[in-house]
Design a protein around this motif. Structure first.
Motif, mmCIF file in Angstrom:
data_model
loop_
_atom_site.group_PDB
_atom_site.id
_atom_site.type_symbol
_atom_site.label_atom_id
_atom_site.label_comp_id
_atom_site.label_asym_id
_atom_site.label_seq_id
_atom_site.Cartn_x
_atom_site.Cartn_y
_atom_site.Cartn_z
ATOM 1 N N GLY A 1 75.596 29.591 -4.693
ATOM 2 C CA GLY A 1 75.067 30.223 -5.908
ATOM 3 C C GLY A 1 73.633 30.659 -5.672
ATOM 4 N N GLY A 2 73.359 31.941 -5.887
ATOM 5 C CA GLY A 2 72.048 32.514 -5.563
ATOM 6 C C GLY A 2 70.897 31.830 -6.260
ATOM 7 N N GLU A 3 71.136 31.315 -7.474
ATOM 8 C CA GLU A 3 70.027 30.702 -8.208
ATOM 9 C C GLU A 3 69.640 29.349 -7.595
ATOM 10 N N ARG A 4 70.421 28.911 -6.618
ATOM 11 C CA ARG A 4 70.109 27.626 -5.987
ATOM 12 C C ARG A 4 69.429 27.804 -4.632
ATOM 13 N N MET A 5 68.810 28.925 -4.412
ATOM 14 C CA MET A 5 68.176 29.197 -3.128
ATOM 15 C C MET A 5 66.690 29.490 -3.343
ATOM 16 N N SER A 6 65.866 29.084 -2.383
ATOM 17 C CA SER A 6 64.452 29.443 -2.417
ATOM 18 C C SER A 6 64.118 30.198 -1.149
ATOM 19 N N PHE A 7 63.203 31.124 -1.254
ATOM 20 C CA PHE A 7 62.878 31.936 -0.092
ATOM 21 C C PHE A 7 61.445 31.753 0.377
ATOM 22 N N PHE A 8 60.581 31.430 -0.552
ATOM 23 C CA PHE A 8 59.170 31.303 -0.203
ATOM 24 C C PHE A 8 58.623 29.991 -0.689
ATOM 25 N N ASP A 9 57.630 29.569 0.027
ATOM 26 C CA ASP A 9 57.039 28.304 -0.295
ATOM 27 C C ASP A 9 55.529 28.492 -0.274
ATOM 28 N N ALA A 10 54.891 28.349 -1.396
ATOM 29 C CA ALA A 10 53.438 28.397 -1.442
ATOM 30 C C ALA A 10 53.027 27.155 -2.214
ATOM 31 N N ALA A 11 52.665 26.129 -1.489
ATOM 32 C CA ALA A 11 52.414 24.854 -2.151
ATOM 33 C C ALA A 11 51.133 24.224 -1.630
ATOM 34 N N ALA A 12 50.468 23.509 -2.510
ATOM 35 C CA ALA A 12 49.265 22.778 -2.136
ATOM 36 C C ALA A 12 49.668 21.430 -1.535
ATOM 37 N N PRO A 13 48.773 20.819 -0.756
ATOM 38 C CA PRO A 13 49.101 19.509 -0.185
ATOM 39 C C PRO A 13 49.294 18.457 -1.277
ATOM 40 N N ILE A 14 50.098 17.460 -0.954
ATOM 41 C CA ILE A 14 50.310 16.330 -1.870
ATOM 42 C C ILE A 14 49.867 15.061 -1.141
ATOM 43 N N VAL A 15 49.056 14.262 -1.834
ATOM 44 C CA VAL A 15 48.562 13.033 -1.198
ATOM 45 C C VAL A 15 49.089 11.797 -1.925
ATOM 46 N N ASP A 16 49.154 10.728 -1.168
ATOM 47 C CA ASP A 16 49.632 9.450 -1.679
ATOM 48 C C ASP A 16 48.547 8.838 -2.575
ATOM 49 N N ALA A 17 48.895 8.507 -3.808
ATOM 50 C CA ALA A 17 47.906 7.968 -4.750
ATOM 51 C C ALA A 17 47.229 6.713 -4.200
#
Ligand SMILES: Cc1cc2nc3c(=O)[nH]c(=O)nc-3n(C[C@H](O)[C@H](O)[C@H](O)COP(=O)(O)OP(=O)(O)OC[C@H]3O[C@@H](n4cnc5c(N)ncnc54)[C@H](O)[C@@H]3O)c2cc1C
Length: 441
Positions: A151-167
């Motif tokens: 299903g097309g709505e279940r696909m991602s093509f790009f990823d632009a994300a900030a880093p995530i750090v452990d609290a």
């Protein structure tokens, strides 16, 4: 077993998967599109090419990355063994000579009489049992074919994300909890205050840091979406101080004054075990993110659960598209590697191994493999395939994903050691209950 399994993609996941299936007596046709059809990030024609850093991360037993390596060793990973043979000194981490590593994997695959290596692009879903491990840069034709299945709505093509750090890795003596304009801190936002000198030094490091060069194919889509933090920084020395790092409305409780600049951290989850760096989507290489972002006050010892990325990244919405073994329900298709949304070299190797275990189990009519969720790999798979996981984003292994200990030690090092010890015991117990899993290997 007479059945032939098609494995698509001779990257980290596909190579491990093919070798593991062959070890269990299963014939494999392994398709790799390079060099006929080069990928935008790979440089050579070898299998299992590491596209960026040559580090496979920590080997320390009380880290999630170290635990994952222990689990892979216990499960008999071929690529981890080869990585150790090709290792170069890297302190507490496992780093490899990338060319030696790729060559050794290619030779190992070529020498296996049960694996036929086909240098061709796969453009449709193969007939019969198959494992698709075509990676974050899966070719367009195949990705469209996968979209038709899941299903097309279940696909991602790009990823632009900030880093995530452990609290847990934040220095709370420096970081303060506050929303802008003195609103009561709910813990959803934390602030890392910077003095003028700290800001100047940070800007210098940010501008000088090594970047992953965005390819033409990425720039068109990326730059209309958002700008990497280092590109914003390039537009002027104060650009970040008037943008993502603006201190307006904040008062540092230690000084009673507004800081010169402040990095905001936003809670990633309801339990606030992870925070992302607001506005820090970036193209810096992963080692540079670690070096430069650790200059931010309060982040000196930060553990990165996920690095910032801005690149094409094809992955499926696994919690909704895949079952607990990464198979597409009702089909003979299973996915492995980064296309499932798990992220990291060793995670890719691990999911290739798991795909092989599940495919071999299925072919011989055995129960699916459900690794204990207390382990690094089991927890990652549980997170990635839990329908309750919303806004699914690629994730490395990390202790934030495992169920908490009943009686956790207060000391962080002791707590991590206890988590790792529990995971090792649970995997040993599971493998004792499933002698079939290692029997064929
Ligand atoms: C630019 C970039 C940098 C990264 N840096 C790091 C890092 O420093 N550290 C880290 O841990 N992780 C990093 N990752 C994330 C990730 O761990 C790697 O991408 C990892 O290689 C994923 O393994 P994989 O087996 O899923 O995919 P890959 O290793 O990419 O393998 C997929 C293979 O499938 C082939 N293929 C694609 N489509 C087809 C087709 N239709 N037919 C046949 N073959 C096909 C490709 O040519 C490729 O060889 C990075 C990812 C990217 C994109």
């Amino acid at each position: 077993m007479e059945q032939v399994v098609t494995v698509v993609g001779g990257g980290l996941a596909g190579s491990e998967c093919a070798l593991q299936l062959a070890r269990r007596g299963v014939r494999v046709r392994l398709f790799e599109q390079r060099p006929t059809r080069p990928s935008p990030a790979h440089h050579g024609a070898g299998l299992a090419e590491l596209v960026c850093s040559n580090s496979l991360k920590s080997t320390k037993p009380d880290t999630a990355a170290g635990l994952l390596k222990w689990e892979l060793e216990r499960l008999g990973s071929e690529l981890l063994r080869i990585a150790r043979e090709c290792s170069v000194p890297a302190g507490g981490a496992l780093a490899v000579d990338r060319e030696l590593f790729s060559r050794a994997v290619t030779e190992r695959v070529a020498a296996d009489p049960l694996i036929e290596l086909v240098r061709e692009e796969v453009t449709t879903i193969p007939e019969g049992p198959c494992v698709i491990a075509a990676g974050p840069l899966c070719s367009d034709a195949l990705f469209s074919a996968i979209a038709e299945v899941v299903g097309g709505e279940r696909m991602s093509f790009f990823d632009a994300a900030a880093p995530i750090v452990d609290a847990e890795s934040l220095d709370r003596s420096l970081v303060f909890e506050q929303s802008r304009y003195g609103e009561e801190g709910s813990g959803d936002y934390l602030n890392c205050p910077m003095t003028r000198e700290e800001y100047d030094a940070f800007m210098g490091a940010l501008l000088g840091a090594e970047r992953v060069i965005a390819r033409d194919f990425e720039q068109a889509d990326l730059f209309c979406a958002c700008q990497p933090v280092e590109e914003v920084a390039r537009t002027g020395h104060d650009s970040l101080r008037f943008g993502a790092l603006k201190p307006v409305g904040l008062t540092d409780p230690r000084t009673g004054r507004r800081p010169w600049a402040a990095v905001q951290l936003r809670a990633e989850n309801a339990s606030r075990t992870a925070y992302n760096l607001v506005g820090f989507q970036t193209n810096l290489t992963w080692p540079e993110q670690r070096r430069v972002f650790r200059m931010i006050p309060g982040l000196g010892e930060a553990e990165f659960l996920r690095y910032g990325v801005m690149h094409r990244n094809s992955f499926v919405d696994a919690p909704r598209a895949l079952d607990a073994t990464f198979a597409v329900p009702g089909t003979s298709v299973r996915l492995a590697g980064q296309i499932t949304g798990t992220e990291g070299y060793v995670e890719a190797i691990a999911s290739g191994l798991l795909a092989a275990l599940n495919t071999a189990a299925e072919l011989s009519g055995k129960e699916p493999v459900r690794l204990p969720a207390t382990g690094a790999l089991g927890a990652l798979v549980a997170y990635a395939t839990d329908p309750a996981t919303s806004d699914y984003q690629p994730m490395h292994v990390n202790f934030g994903l495992v169920p908490p200990l009943a009686d956790p030690p207060r000391n962080k090092a002791a707590r991590r050691e206890a988590l790792a010890a529990r995971a090792r015991a649970d995997l040993d117990a599971y493998l004792a209950s499933r002698p079939d899993l290692l029997a064929g290997a």
